[in-house]
Design a protein around this motif. Sequence first.
Motif, PDB file in Angstrom:
ATOM      1  N   ALA A   1       0.818  -1.208   0.000  1.00 47.62           N
ATOM      2  CA  ALA A   1       0.000   0.000   0.000  1.00 47.62           C
ATOM      3  C   ALA A   1       0.851   1.257   0.000  1.00 47.62           C
ATOM      4  CB  ALA A   1      -0.936   0.008   1.206  1.00 47.62           C
ATOM      5  N   LYS A   2       2.065   1.151   0.562  1.00 47.08           N
ATOM      6  CA  LYS A   2       2.931   2.313   0.700  1.00 47.08           C
ATOM      7  C   LYS A   2       4.094   2.309  -0.296  1.00 47.08           C
ATOM      8  CE  LYS A   2       1.862   2.134   5.648  1.00 47.08           C
ATOM      9  NZ  LYS A   2       0.915   3.252   5.643  1.00 47.08           N
ATOM     10  N   ALA A   3       4.204   1.256  -1.089  1.00 47.88           N
ATOM     11  CA  ALA A   3       5.338   1.088  -1.998  1.00 47.88           C
ATOM     12  C   ALA A   3       5.045   1.685  -3.370  1.00 47.88           C
ATOM     13  CB  ALA A   3       5.680  -0.395  -2.139  1.00 47.88           C
ATOM     14  N   ASP A   4       6.086   1.746  -4.205  1.00 52.04           N
ATOM     15  CA  ASP A   4       5.895   2.145  -5.594  1.00 52.04           C
ATOM     16  C   ASP A   4       6.438   1.044  -6.505  1.00 52.04           C
ATOM     17  OD1 ASP A   4       8.716   2.457  -5.652  1.00 52.04           O
ATOM     18  OD2 ASP A   4       8.596   4.616  -5.377  1.00 52.04           O
ATOM     19  N   ARG A   5       6.176   1.188  -7.795  1.00 56.80           N
ATOM     20  CA  ARG A   5       6.541   0.174  -8.771  1.00 56.80           C
ATOM     21  C   ARG A   5       8.050  -0.133  -8.752  1.00 56.80           C
ATOM     22  NH1 ARG A   5       3.255  -2.792 -10.550  1.00 56.80           N
ATOM     23  NH2 ARG A   5       4.704  -4.266  -9.680  1.00 56.80           N
ATOM     24  N   LYS A   6       8.872   0.911  -8.661  1.00 59.99           N
ATOM     25  CA  LYS A   6      10.319   0.720  -8.708  1.00 59.99           C
ATOM     26  C   LYS A   6      10.803  -0.113  -7.531  1.00 59.99           C
ATOM     27  CE  LYS A   6      14.740   3.153  -8.986  1.00 59.99           C
ATOM     28  NZ  LYS A   6      15.411   4.486  -9.038  1.00 59.99           N
ATOM     29  N   LEU A   7      10.342   0.204  -6.332  1.00 59.09           N
ATOM     30  CA  LEU A   7      10.766  -0.546  -5.152  1.00 59.09           C
ATOM     31  C   LEU A   7      10.382  -2.010  -5.274  1.00 59.09           C
ATOM     32  CD1 LEU A   7      11.863  -0.850  -2.268  1.00 59.09           C
ATOM     33  CD2 LEU A   7       9.606  -0.121  -1.432  1.00 59.09           C
ATOM     34  N   ILE A   8       9.132  -2.282  -5.649  1.00 59.35           N
ATOM     35  CA  ILE A   8       8.674  -3.665  -5.726  1.00 59.35           C
ATOM     36  C   ILE A   8       9.391  -4.423  -6.834  1.00 59.35           C
ATOM     37  CG2 ILE A   8       6.694  -5.133  -6.247  1.00 59.35           C
ATOM     38  CD1 ILE A   8       6.751  -3.942  -3.398  1.00 59.35           C
ATOM     39  N   ASP A   9       9.589  -3.801  -7.994  1.00 58.24           N
ATOM     40  CA  ASP A   9      10.302  -4.486  -9.074  1.00 58.24           C
ATOM     41  C   ASP A   9      11.753  -4.755  -8.688  1.00 58.24           C
ATOM     42  OD1 ASP A   9       8.038  -4.542 -10.591  1.00 58.24           O
ATOM     43  OD2 ASP A   9       8.689  -3.069 -12.070  1.00 58.24           O
ATOM     44  N   ASN A  10      12.378  -3.819  -8.004  1.00 62.67           N
ATOM     45  CA  ASN A  10      13.752  -4.052  -7.549  1.00 62.67           C
ATOM     46  C   ASN A  10      13.802  -5.200  -6.549  1.00 62.67           C
ATOM     47  OD1 ASN A  10      14.761  -2.013  -9.138  1.00 62.67           O
ATOM     48  ND2 ASN A  10      14.971  -0.526  -7.478  1.00 62.67           N
ATOM     49  N   TYR A  11      12.844  -5.221  -5.638  1.00 61.70           N
ATOM     50  CA  TYR A  11      12.768  -6.295  -4.639  1.00 61.70           C
ATOM     51  C   TYR A  11      12.515  -7.644  -5.294  1.00 61.70           C
ATOM     52  CZ  TYR A  11      10.511  -9.097  -0.936  1.00 61.70           C
ATOM     53  OH  TYR A  11      10.136 -10.098  -0.076  1.00 61.70           O
ATOM     54  N   MET A  12      11.531  -7.699  -6.175  1.00 60.42           N
ATOM     55  CA  MET A  12      11.151  -8.965  -6.787  1.00 60.42           C
ATOM     56  C   MET A  12      12.215  -9.506  -7.733  1.00 60.42           C
ATOM     57  SD  MET A  12       8.312 -10.194  -5.780  1.00 60.42           S
ATOM     58  CE  MET A  12       7.309  -9.557  -4.427  1.00 60.42           C
TER      59      MET A  12
ATOM     60  N   GLU B   1       7.417   1.047   7.164  1.00 62.69           N
ATOM     61  CA  GLU B   1       6.143   1.692   7.505  1.00 62.69           C
ATOM     62  C   GLU B   1       5.004   0.685   7.501  1.00 62.69           C
ATOM     63  OE1 GLU B   1       5.730   4.867   4.719  1.00 62.69           O
ATOM     64  OE2 GLU B   1       7.653   5.773   5.279  1.00 62.69           O
ATOM     65  N   GLY B   2       4.966  -0.187   6.491  1.00 64.76           N
ATOM     66  CA  GLY B   2       3.921  -1.200   6.430  1.00 64.76           C
ATOM     67  C   GLY B   2       4.015  -2.189   7.571  1.00 64.76           C
ATOM     68  N   THR B   3       5.245  -2.556   7.945  1.00 58.66           N
ATOM     69  CA  THR B   3       5.441  -3.496   9.049  1.00 58.66           C
ATOM     70  C   THR B   3       5.044  -2.865  10.370  1.00 58.66           C
ATOM     71  OG1 THR B   3       7.285  -4.492   7.822  1.00 58.66           O
ATOM     72  CG2 THR B   3       7.088  -5.056  10.143  1.00 58.66           C
ATOM     73  N   GLU B   4       5.338  -1.594  10.533  1.00 66.26           N
ATOM     74  CA  GLU B   4       4.941  -0.881  11.749  1.00 66.26           C
ATOM     75  C   GLU B   4       3.412  -0.823  11.857  1.00 66.26           C
ATOM     76  OE1 GLU B   4       4.845   1.014  15.270  1.00 66.26           O
ATOM     77  OE2 GLU B   4       6.654   0.188  14.314  1.00 66.26           O
TER      78      GLU B   4
ATOM     79  N   THR C   1     -16.481  -8.179  -1.714  1.00 62.92           N
ATOM     80  CA  THR C   1     -15.025  -8.088  -1.711  1.00 62.92           C
ATOM     81  C   THR C   1     -14.598  -6.644  -1.984  1.00 62.92           C
ATOM     82  OG1 THR C   1     -14.949  -8.663  -4.070  1.00 62.92           O
ATOM     83  CG2 THR C   1     -14.636 -10.464  -2.490  1.00 62.92           C
ATOM     84  N   PHE C   2     -13.406  -6.310  -1.524  1.00 66.79           N
ATOM     85  CA  PHE C   2     -12.790  -5.035  -1.894  1.00 66.79           C
ATOM     86  C   PHE C   2     -11.276  -5.177  -1.797  1.00 66.79           C
ATOM     87  CE2 PHE C   2     -13.797  -4.660   2.658  1.00 66.79           C
ATOM     88  CZ  PHE C   2     -12.591  -4.262   3.213  1.00 66.79           C
ATOM     89  N   THR C   3     -10.555  -4.427  -2.597  1.00 62.73           N
ATOM     90  CA  THR C   3      -9.107  -4.375  -2.465  1.00 62.73           C
ATOM     91  C   THR C   3      -8.762  -3.362  -1.376  1.00 62.73           C
ATOM     92  OG1 THR C   3      -8.997  -2.754  -4.273  1.00 62.73           O
ATOM     93  CG2 THR C   3      -8.626  -5.073  -4.840  1.00 62.73           C
ATOM     94  N   LEU C   4      -7.564  -3.478  -0.826  1.00 63.45           N
ATOM     95  CA  LEU C   4      -7.175  -2.612   0.284  1.00 63.45           C
ATOM     96  C   LEU C   4      -7.355  -1.147  -0.112  1.00 63.45           C
ATOM     97  CD1 LEU C   4      -6.001  -2.483   3.141  1.00 63.45           C
ATOM     98  CD2 LEU C   4      -3.725  -2.390   2.112  1.00 63.45           C
ATOM     99  N   PRO C   5      -8.183  -0.404   0.605  1.00 60.78           N
ATOM    100  CA  PRO C   5      -8.504   0.977   0.203  1.00 60.78           C
ATOM    101  C   PRO C   5      -7.271   1.891   0.179  1.00 60.78           C
ATOM    102  CG  PRO C   5     -10.032   0.180   1.872  1.00 60.78           C
ATOM    103  CD  PRO C   5      -8.927  -0.815   1.805  1.00 60.78           C
ATOM    104  N   GLY C   6      -7.158   2.663  -0.882  1.00 61.78           N
ATOM    105  CA  GLY C   6      -6.096   3.649  -0.980  1.00 61.78           C
ATOM    106  C   GLY C   6      -4.711   3.105  -1.216  1.00 61.78           C
ATOM    107  N   ALA C   7      -4.597   1.812  -1.518  1.00 60.09           N
ATOM    108  CA  ALA C   7      -3.279   1.193  -1.686  1.00 60.09           C
ATOM    109  C   ALA C   7      -2.625   1.624  -2.992  1.00 60.09           C
ATOM    110  CB  ALA C   7      -3.392  -0.324  -1.642  1.00 60.09           C
ATOM    111  N   SER C   8      -1.330   1.890  -2.942  1.00 57.13           N
ATOM    112  CA  SER C   8      -0.584   2.195  -4.160  1.00 57.13           C
ATOM    113  C   SER C   8      -0.439   0.949  -5.021  1.00 57.13           C
ATOM    114  CB  SER C   8       0.803   2.743  -3.804  1.00 57.13           C
ATOM    115  OG  SER C   8       0.705   3.954  -3.089  1.00 57.13           O
ATOM    116  N   LEU C   9      -0.192  -0.184  -4.360  1.00 59.57           N
ATOM    117  CA  LEU C   9      -0.048  -1.473  -5.046  1.00 59.57           C
ATOM    118  C   LEU C   9      -0.792  -2.530  -4.249  1.00 59.57           C
ATOM    119  CD1 LEU C   9       3.796  -1.294  -5.809  1.00 59.57           C
ATOM    120  CD2 LEU C   9       1.956  -0.927  -7.455  1.00 59.57           C
ATOM    121  N   ASN C  10      -1.115  -3.637  -4.914  1.00 64.58           N
ATOM    122  CA  ASN C  10      -1.866  -4.721  -4.290  1.00 64.58           C
ATOM    123  C   ASN C  10      -1.181  -6.051  -4.553  1.00 64.58           C
ATOM    124  OD1 ASN C  10      -4.864  -3.507  -3.586  1.00 64.58           O
ATOM    125  ND2 ASN C  10      -3.921  -2.511  -5.354  1.00 64.58           N
TER     126      ASN C  10
END
Length: 436
Positions: free
Chosen positions: A222-233, A248-251, A306-315
């Motif tokens: 929800a707090k990440a962006d495409r670049k961070l997730i692609d780099n991680y994956m 932030e998400g873990t907190e 059903t709903f996806t996590l509200p306001g999430a940048s990514l899912n």
Amino acid sequence: MRTTRTARRLLAGIVATALVGVGLVGCASSGGDSSDGKTFTIWQYEAKDSAQYQSWRDAVTTFKEKHPDVDVKLVSTSFDNMQKNAKLLLTGNKVPDVVEVNKGNADAGQLASQGLIENLDPQVQKYGWDEKVKGAMSSLARYDRNGNAGSGSWYGVPNIGEVIVWFYNKDAFAKAGITEAPTTMDELERDMQTFKDQGTTPVASGANAFGALWTWYSLVSAKADRKLIDNYMFLKGSPSLDSGAFAEGTEQFQQWIDKGYLGSKLAGVTGDQMDATWLSGKSPLIVEDSAAFNRFKADAKFDWGTFTLPGASLNAGSSGHLWAVPTKSGNKELAYDWINTTLSSQVQNAIGKRAGLPLAGDPSVISDPQTKALTQQFADVVDKDQISFFPDYPVPGLLDFQQSGMQAMVNKTKTADEFTKELQAFYSKGKKQVDG
């Protein structure tokens, strides 16, 4: 019984080629060894009650109408047999003309780098498959010369996707005085607190399954962006896992634990137990894979949505397995036409009507409201390129590490800060091993 996550394997690793089962090799005589265009053999491993398999049966009928002189054989095997013995099958004398393979470096990537499956770039351009399989949905279809996913040429084509969604009990919401599903994170937390104040555990979850893991990664995504997730994956650069979105998400996940939103004593709760808690009406919310949809539809005795996590940048979510064309296929043009047939609106909409989350379907043709809503939610995420894959993909052993961390966090024997620091160390070590 609960559907297990056997289909999602780690991206990094080595393809197991030892013969550990007889199903795949024992059926090898059914292979497509003819190059005269008279016999066309398709190998797949989806369950026969799945949306994909049923829709592919429909596709066979369409394909036969286009090629009336061709004997089409749809051969079913198991995921495990294909995953373990793919190399052995594809190097044999009798190979299928088109085959379903597992996505990821350890499977499709290895087969691609070893020259066992075809580079599909020309066909992607010819048929326009990249207009149907878009954004992150194409990431696990493309591999570089070393077999690493995320970039390079197309070696496979998925038909469906999956996404982590929130299932909610509409009857329980109405009883609590909540008239609609949350549309912002603040509203979601407010609703969870309302249930908690009324003595109800808001979210059915478990750390001995994927509930806690998916909730944690959903908050990270929800707090990440495409670049961070692609780099991680895809093991690019040096993504920070102990600061930024991961921290932030873990907190926030730890705060939800402390507030009791996920209940208590979660460490030993299994997926079946988690699902049963939601189905019994004891908790109004559950974070689950979309694959649970048909099971919940059959078993739930209350009105739900059903709903996806509200306001999430990514899912959290991913594309499905891949159609690949063996290098030794005797009928490659037919194989390309088969893949194109499965991406046709007719087949994709059939998958959608069966709640299979098609990559190129039209949600408006679906009549069932729950199925239509889920399919539209997935389509919206895909159209915005908001899929963040699954957290255990990047390096070997990450799933066990993460689930152990979830258990420690819900038991409150490990803090968010401790978990993310250990995650960073584990990931960095694994990345070095994969990179060699």
